[in-house]
Design an enzyme around this catalytic site. Structure first.
Site, PDB file in Angstrom:
ATOM      1  N   CYS A   6      29.880  58.506 158.124  1.00 21.03           N
ATOM      2  CA  CYS A   6      28.765  57.801 157.480  1.00 21.03           C
ATOM      3  C   CYS A   6      28.813  56.289 157.728  1.00 21.03           C
ATOM      4  O   CYS A   6      28.648  55.848 158.853  1.00 21.03           O
ATOM      5  CB  CYS A   6      28.709  58.127 155.992  1.00 21.03           C
ATOM      6  SG  CYS A   6      27.088  57.732 155.273  1.00 21.03           S
ATOM      7  N   SER A  18      23.740  60.591 152.732  1.00 22.69           N
ATOM      8  CA  SER A  18      23.501  59.637 151.655  1.00 22.69           C
ATOM      9  C   SER A  18      23.744  58.247 152.225  1.00 22.69           C
ATOM     10  O   SER A  18      24.848  57.725 152.168  1.00 22.69           O
ATOM     11  CB  SER A  18      24.440  59.922 150.472  1.00 22.69           C
ATOM     12  OG  SER A  18      24.252  58.983 149.437  1.00 22.69           O
ATOM     13  N   HIS A  27      27.826  63.421 155.412  1.00 23.99           N
ATOM     14  CA  HIS A  27      29.008  63.609 154.567  1.00 23.99           C
ATOM     15  C   HIS A  27      29.383  65.087 154.499  1.00 23.99           C
ATOM     16  O   HIS A  27      29.190  65.733 153.459  1.00 23.99           O
ATOM     17  CB  HIS A  27      28.746  63.077 153.157  1.00 23.99           C
ATOM     18  CG  HIS A  27      28.839  61.595 153.032  1.00 23.99           C
ATOM     19  ND1 HIS A  27      30.051  60.928 153.021  1.00 23.99           N
ATOM     20  CD2 HIS A  27      27.871  60.645 152.924  1.00 23.99           C
ATOM     21  CE1 HIS A  27      29.822  59.619 152.885  1.00 23.99           C
ATOM     22  NE2 HIS A  27      28.520  59.426 152.830  1.00 23.99           N
ATOM     23  N   GLU A  77      32.079  66.324 153.994  1.00 23.64           N
ATOM     24  CA  GLU A  77      33.160  66.512 153.015  1.00 23.64           C
ATOM     25  C   GLU A  77      32.660  66.600 151.582  1.00 23.64           C
ATOM     26  O   GLU A  77      33.436  66.947 150.670  1.00 23.64           O
ATOM     27  CB  GLU A  77      34.164  65.358 153.123  1.00 23.64           C
ATOM     28  CG  GLU A  77      33.807  64.072 152.407  1.00 23.64           C
ATOM     29  CD  GLU A  77      32.760  63.208 153.100  1.00 23.64           C
ATOM     30  OE1 GLU A  77      32.436  62.127 152.577  1.00 23.64           O
ATOM     31  OE2 GLU A  77      32.264  63.614 154.176  1.00 23.64           O
ATOM     32  N   ARG A 106      23.829  58.709 138.554  1.00 21.79           N
ATOM     33  CA  ARG A 106      24.399  57.362 138.405  1.00 21.79           C
ATOM     34  C   ARG A 106      23.331  56.304 138.626  1.00 21.79           C
ATOM     35  O   ARG A 106      23.222  55.331 137.857  1.00 21.79           O
ATOM     36  CB  ARG A 106      25.546  57.178 139.400  1.00 21.79           C
ATOM     37  CG  ARG A 106      26.161  55.783 139.444  1.00 21.79           C
ATOM     38  CD  ARG A 106      26.869  55.566 140.777  1.00 21.79           C
ATOM     39  NE  ARG A 106      25.949  55.609 141.902  1.00 21.79           N
ATOM     40  CZ  ARG A 106      26.317  55.816 143.176  1.00 21.79           C
ATOM     41  NH1 ARG A 106      27.592  56.020 143.472  1.00 21.79           N
ATOM     42  NH2 ARG A 106      25.414  55.819 144.141  1.00 21.79           N
TER      43      ARG A 106
END
Length: 309
Positions: A142, A192, A235, A237, A249
């Site tokens: 990323c 993201s 991502h 992971e 958040r």
């Protein structure tokens, strides 16, 4: 693959509860095996969570891996106990004279920060440059992919007006590529980021081979022909709830984030997301370790000059 970690690392109990094979240093020391030495440069704020995510993916193959956790940010952490970092992480000065089979550079929440304004940018440049002589293969994740392109290929920062957030369909580009061996022709991966990776931008400005793309997210996997550097712009992971945690958040912070695409059932953020990327994530890391690390790294790491047949 049994991953070799310190006996007291919190990830040991977490991953063992998931039936992941974790070998503590005390047990590994009695095996007469040369493990792969993999350095994990963890730039994410929640260090322990990120450790769990990457160690989970590194564990699924028959070779032994010796994991070394690396930090470069000397500021007092907000999300990880200082004692954890002091116990399980090393500083670059402690390992810069060593060689490693692999290096993973994680993402970081720095998408809207200019490179020169990143507090540890000079250290990032030093480590990535160092890796050219001291690491067989480096995997950038990323934000690190954008940083690696800037440092190694002198590409400018490419920032999107709107954040890419969600789980996107990807297509493999070469049915015989080793990094995507065993992948379905289409597969899913989370993203993201504010960084843009247009396919044409990569093709026109580098000699990297593009191995997987997405109509919505752009180039996803690309690598050098000699296998020394690999870039994953998403991502793989991520845990099932990571995108949800980021979304909630940002809502609480009053940022009015867009709902992650193709993620929440019925686009309802109160519903539990279903994972569609887990198998691809495991296979990606297994292929990187096998074809990009194990098969070209020297047996004696003192003789660091990996080449292809």
């Amino acid at each position: 693959m049994p991953i070799r970690v310190p006996d007291e690392l919190p990830a040991v109990s977490c991953l063992r509860n998931e039936n992941v094979f974790v070998m503590t240093s005390s047990r590994a020391s009695i095996q007469d095996i040369r493990p792969l030495k993999v350095l994990l440069l963890n730039l994410m704020p929640k260090k322990i969570e990120t450790e769990n995510q990457f160690l989970r993916l590194l564990s699924n193959s028959p070779l032994q891996i010796d994991i070394q956790l690396l930090r470069i940010d000397s500021r007092v952490p907000k999300n990880t106990p200082v004692e954890h970092l002091d116990t399980f992480y090393c500083d670059f000065a402690q390992i810069k004279e060593q060689n490693f089979d692999g290096l993973i550079v994680t993402g970081a929440p720095l998408g809207l920060v200019e490179f020169e304004d990143v507090a540890y940018w000079e250290e990032i440049k030093e480590i990535i440059t160092w890796a050219k002589e001291h690491v067989t293969s480096t995997l950038f994740i990323c934000w690190a992919a954008q940083a690696g392109l800037n440092i190694l290929y002198d590409l400018p920062k490419y920032t999107l007006k709107q954040k890419i957030s969600g789980v996107y369909r990807h297509t493999t580009c070469d049915p015989f590529a080793l990094l995507t061996r065993g992948f379905d022709e289409t597969f899913f991966a989370p993203h993201s980021r504010y960084a843009g990776f247009p396919v044409e931008f990569i093709q026109q400005n580098t000699d990297l081979e593009i191995l997987a793309t997405s109509e919505q997210a752009g180039a996803y996997l690309f690598a050098s022909k000699d296998k020394r550097v690999v870039f994953a712009t998403g991502h793989p992971e991520y845990d099932p709830n990571t995108l949800a945690d980021e979304y909630h958040r940002d809502v609480k912070a009053g940022l009015a984030p867009q709902l992650p695409e193709n993620y929440f059932p019925d686009n309802n953020p109160n519903k539990k997301p279903l994972v569609s990327w887990r198998s691809h994530g495991h296979l990606l890391f297994a292929n990187w370790l096998n074809y990009y690390v194990y098969q070209i790294t020297p047996f004696d790491l003192a003789q660091m000059n990996p080449t292809l047949d």
